[in-house]
Design a protein around this motif. Structure first.
Motif, PDB file in Angstrom:
ATOM      1  N   PHE A 151       0.837  -1.207   0.000  1.00 55.27           N
ATOM      2  CA  PHE A 151       0.000   0.000   0.000  1.00 55.27           C
ATOM      3  C   PHE A 151       0.870   1.254   0.000  1.00 55.27           C
ATOM      4  O   PHE A 151       0.594   2.218  -0.728  1.00 55.27           O
ATOM      5  CB  PHE A 151      -0.918  -0.017   1.228  1.00 55.27           C
ATOM      6  N   ILE A 152       1.914   1.242   0.813  1.00 59.87           N
ATOM      7  CA  ILE A 152       2.815   2.393   0.900  1.00 59.87           C
ATOM      8  C   ILE A 152       3.455   2.679  -0.456  1.00 59.87           C
ATOM      9  O   ILE A 152       3.539   3.838  -0.895  1.00 59.87           O
ATOM     10  CB  ILE A 152       3.894   2.146   1.979  1.00 59.87           C
ATOM     11  N   ASN A 153       3.891   1.610  -1.129  1.00 59.53           N
ATOM     12  CA  ASN A 153       4.522   1.785  -2.453  1.00 59.53           C
ATOM     13  C   ASN A 153       3.530   2.311  -3.484  1.00 59.53           C
ATOM     14  O   ASN A 153       3.850   3.215  -4.276  1.00 59.53           O
ATOM     15  CB  ASN A 153       5.123   0.460  -2.919  1.00 59.53           C
ATOM     16  N   LYS A 154       2.321   1.767  -3.472  1.00 60.04           N
ATOM     17  CA  LYS A 154       1.327   2.188  -4.459  1.00 60.04           C
ATOM     18  C   LYS A 154       0.881   3.627  -4.236  1.00 60.04           C
ATOM     19  O   LYS A 154       0.580   4.350  -5.193  1.00 60.04           O
ATOM     20  CB  LYS A 154       0.117   1.245  -4.415  1.00 60.04           C
ATOM     21  N   GLN A 155       0.838   4.041  -2.992  1.00 58.92           N
ATOM     22  CA  GLN A 155       0.431   5.408  -2.666  1.00 58.92           C
ATOM     23  C   GLN A 155       1.595   6.392  -2.735  1.00 58.92           C
ATOM     24  O   GLN A 155       1.416   7.587  -2.479  1.00 58.92           O
ATOM     25  CB  GLN A 155      -0.205   5.453  -1.272  1.00 58.92           C
ATOM     26  N   LYS A 156       2.777   5.851  -3.046  1.00 56.53           N
ATOM     27  CA  LYS A 156       3.994   6.667  -3.150  1.00 56.53           C
ATOM     28  C   LYS A 156       4.264   7.424  -1.849  1.00 56.53           C
ATOM     29  O   LYS A 156       4.645   8.603  -1.856  1.00 56.53           O
ATOM     30  CB  LYS A 156       3.886   7.624  -4.336  1.00 56.53           C
ATOM     31  N   LEU A 157       4.072   6.701  -0.742  1.00 52.86           N
ATOM     32  CA  LEU A 157       4.384   7.272   0.561  1.00 52.86           C
ATOM     33  C   LEU A 157       5.854   7.012   0.892  1.00 52.86           C
ATOM     34  O   LEU A 157       6.482   6.129   0.311  1.00 52.86           O
ATOM     35  CB  LEU A 157       3.489   6.660   1.638  1.00 52.86           C
ATOM     36  N   VAL A 158       6.363   7.747   1.864  1.00 50.39           N
ATOM     37  CA  VAL A 158       7.770   7.613   2.257  1.00 50.39           C
ATOM     38  C   VAL A 158       7.842   7.156   3.710  1.00 50.39           C
ATOM     39  O   VAL A 158       7.207   7.763   4.587  1.00 50.39           O
ATOM     40  CB  VAL A 158       8.531   8.946   2.081  1.00 50.39           C
ATOM     41  N   ARG A 159       8.584   6.065   3.970  1.00 51.87           N
ATOM     42  CA  ARG A 159       8.759   5.583   5.336  1.00 51.87           C
ATOM     43  C   ARG A 159       9.460   6.633   6.178  1.00 51.87           C
ATOM     44  O   ARG A 159      10.362   7.320   5.735  1.00 51.87           O
ATOM     45  CB  ARG A 159       9.591   4.299   5.340  1.00 51.87           C
ATOM     46  N   ASN A 160       9.018   6.736   7.428  1.00 53.15           N
ATOM     47  CA  ASN A 160       9.643   7.654   8.372  1.00 53.15           C
ATOM     48  C   ASN A 160      10.784   6.932   9.089  1.00 53.15           C
ATOM     49  O   ASN A 160      10.537   6.051   9.915  1.00 53.15           O
ATOM     50  CB  ASN A 160       8.610   8.145   9.385  1.00 53.15           C
ATOM     51  N   PRO A 161      12.045   7.279   8.791  1.00 53.21           N
ATOM     52  CA  PRO A 161      13.176   6.542   9.364  1.00 53.21           C
ATOM     53  C   PRO A 161      13.370   6.773  10.856  1.00 53.21           C
ATOM     54  O   PRO A 161      14.100   6.026  11.516  1.00 53.21           O
ATOM     55  CB  PRO A 161      14.371   7.089   8.568  1.00 53.21           C
ATOM     56  N   SER A 162      12.738   7.782  11.416  1.00 55.68           N
ATOM     57  CA  SER A 162      12.924   8.093  12.837  1.00 55.68           C
ATOM     58  C   SER A 162      11.937   7.348  13.738  1.00 55.68           C
ATOM     59  O   SER A 162      12.018   7.455  14.967  1.00 55.68           O
ATOM     60  CB  SER A 162      12.788   9.600  13.068  1.00 55.68           C
ATOM     61  N   GLN A 163      10.997   6.610  13.166  1.00 55.24           N
ATOM     62  CA  GLN A 163      10.007   5.867  13.935  1.00 55.24           C
ATOM     63  C   GLN A 163      10.051   4.388  13.565  1.00 55.24           C
ATOM     64  O   GLN A 163      10.438   4.034  12.453  1.00 55.24           O
ATOM     65  CB  GLN A 163       8.595   6.413  13.682  1.00 55.24           C
ATOM     66  N   GLN A 164       9.671   3.544  14.510  1.00 56.43           N
ATOM     67  CA  GLN A 164       9.682   2.097  14.271  1.00 56.43           C
ATOM     68  C   GLN A 164       8.259   1.549  14.101  1.00 56.43           C
ATOM     69  O   GLN A 164       7.288   2.144  14.575  1.00 56.43           O
ATOM     70  CB  GLN A 164      10.353   1.366  15.444  1.00 56.43           C
ATOM     71  N   VAL A 165       8.180   0.397  13.445  1.00 58.63           N
ATOM     72  CA  VAL A 165       6.901  -0.298  13.286  1.00 58.63           C
ATOM     73  C   VAL A 165       6.443  -0.816  14.648  1.00 58.63           C
ATOM     74  O   VAL A 165       7.251  -1.332  15.437  1.00 58.63           O
ATOM     75  CB  VAL A 165       7.041  -1.479  12.304  1.00 58.63           C
ATOM     76  N   ILE A 166       5.149  -0.680  14.926  1.00 59.52           N
ATOM     77  CA  ILE A 166       4.612  -1.233  16.169  1.00 59.52           C
ATOM     78  C   ILE A 166       3.424  -2.132  15.860  1.00 59.52           C
ATOM     79  O   ILE A 166       2.724  -1.959  14.855  1.00 59.52           O
ATOM     80  CB  ILE A 166       4.203  -0.134  17.181  1.00 59.52           C
ATOM     81  N   GLU A 167       3.227  -3.120  16.717  1.00 61.59           N
ATOM     82  CA  GLU A 167       2.073  -4.021  16.656  1.00 61.59           C
ATOM     83  C   GLU A 167       1.335  -3.923  17.988  1.00 61.59           C
ATOM     84  O   GLU A 167       1.937  -4.109  19.053  1.00 61.59           O
ATOM     85  CB  GLU A 167       2.502  -5.462  16.438  1.00 61.59           C
ATOM     86  N   ILE A 168       0.047  -3.632  17.939  1.00 62.58           N
ATOM     87  CA  ILE A 168      -0.778  -3.579  19.148  1.00 62.58           C
ATOM     88  C   ILE A 168      -1.695  -4.799  19.162  1.00 62.58           C
ATOM     89  O   ILE A 168      -2.420  -5.045  18.197  1.00 62.58           O
ATOM     90  CB  ILE A 168      -1.605  -2.290  19.206  1.00 62.58           C
ATOM     91  N   TYR A 169      -1.676  -5.537  20.259  1.00 56.71           N
ATOM     92  CA  TYR A 169      -2.473  -6.756  20.352  1.00 56.71           C
ATOM     93  C   TYR A 169      -3.819  -6.444  21.010  1.00 56.71           C
ATOM     94  O   TYR A 169      -3.978  -6.582  22.226  1.00 56.71           O
ATOM     95  CB  TYR A 169      -1.703  -7.827  21.120  1.00 56.71           C
TER      96      TYR A 169
END
Length: 369
Positions: free
Chosen positions: A297-315
């Motif tokens: 989705f990020i690639n198709k929307q041409k979004l840019v990853r934020n290098p200063s933040q990490q991926v999180i998973e909320i259970y």
């Protein structure tokens, strides 16, 4: 009256004969049942190794809906245990030893009778061959019941056959039924949290989370710390090339807290950030698929990853809330740079009929979630 006496005498002789017959039968049993489970070996092993999953497949628990269950603080690995108290039986199973993805050795006490249980897992065509072996001894009462149910071997075999059948159905449906939805670009609020961090290999992530999350929750309970939300995981480093995963298991809190130097529990503050939110409904073994869909989705929307933040998973919903893995809910947040859009030029109203306003400078604004 004479006929009645004869009938009573025959009944008495029958029970005496039955008692003598049953008492001469061997009380020891050695049972082995196998079944091919249509799931990969590591998944089957991990599912059986966690006592939190036993109420979904263990026949003596599944068949008695009123059974009360209790668990050790750590529900996987050596010395973990489950106890049950039901209408027809009560008992305890304790894990004595294990060999990763190969076998599990346990001791079971059911209605006062002790037995050893061994699980064996082997790759085979179509999935995993699971063999359940039990060695034990029945008391006189159990021998009587077994006699009227086809014998000792048949009685115990039926219990284990149903257990393996339940395991196959559970894993086939519960673990393979899932849904992934990329929700939207959202502004994720920040907040305080406590964390415990480790570095491990990718294959050990799931195992470590099953240990660390209950440990963190127990820490909160013992220290009377109030949480303000569900547990979540921050992936500090995800180096697939070198197989190095750095992660922190976290639980949000309302206030800042201090800990003595050397403690493996730390306080931290998360700043607000923009992210692509994806919701996985189903077992957490599908999180990598959810990640892949998010990155697509990020690639198709041409979004840019934020290098200063990490991926999180909320259970949001797990085994403590819902026993069926197909209904678990995990939210994944992949940080991106805020998407900006130019504001259309606007013109101010002329002050008089002879002057014309110049165009205003275009502004940028963050897209609302």
């Amino acid at each position: 009256m004479r006929i009645l006496k004869y009938i009573l005498l025959l009944v008495l002789l029958f029970f005496i004969g039955l008692s003598v017959f049953v008492s001469t039968q061997k009380a020891n049993y050695d049972i082995s049942r196998s079944k091919v489970i249509k799931t990969q070996k590591a998944t089957v092993y991990n599912y059986v190794n966690d006592f939190k999953n036993w109420e979904t497949f263990s026949s003596w628990i599944v068949d008695d809906k009123g059974t009360q269950l209790n668990y050790s603080n750590r529900t996987i690995g050596k010395n973990s245990f489950i106890t049950w108290d039901g209408t027809d039986s009560d008992g305890k199973v304790t894990t004595l030893s294990f060999k990763q993805n190969d076998s599990i050795s346990q001791k079971m006490i059911s209605n006062g009778e002790e037995a050893s249980i061994t699980w064996k897992f082997k790759d085979t065509v179509g999935g995993t061959k699971v063999t359940l072996i039990s060695l034990g001894k029945l008391d006189f009462k159990s021998k009587i019941l077994a006699f009227f149910n086809g014998g000792i071997k048949s009685t115990v075999e039926d219990v284990y056959a149903k257990t393996l059948e339940n395991l196959d159905k559970t894993l086939d449906f519960e673990l393979n039924t899932f849904n992934i939805k990329v929700n939207a670009i959202v502004n994720r609020p920040g907040g305080f949290y406590l964390k415990q961090s480790i570095t491990c290999k990718e294959k050990s992530v799931a195992k470590n989370l099953k240990i660390m999350i209950p440990k963190m929750e127990l820490f909160f309970k013992k220290n009377n710390i109030v949480s303000t939300g569900k547990p979540f995981v921050i992936y500090n480093k995800y180096d697939k090339t070198n197989d190095i995963i750095g992660l922190s298991v976290c639980i949000p809190v309302r206030d800042s807290l201090r800990f003595s130097p050397g403690s493996d529990i730390e306080w931290a503050n998360m700043l607000p950030f923009t992210a692509v939110k994806t919701t996985l409904t189903g077992d957490r073994s599908h999180t990598q698929k959810a990640w892949a869909k998010t990155f697509d989705f990020i690639n198709k929307q041409k979004l840019v990853r934020n290098p200063s933040q990490q991926v999180i998973e909320i259970y949001r919903k797990g085994v403590e809330d819902e026993k069926q893995p197909s209904k678990w809910v995990t939210e994944i947040y992949v940080p991106v740079l805020p998407k900006v859009v130019p504001r259309k030029p606007t013109y101010s109203k002329p002050k008089d009929s002879t002057s014309v306003a110049k165009p205003a400078t275009p502004l940028e604004e963050t897209v609302n979630p």
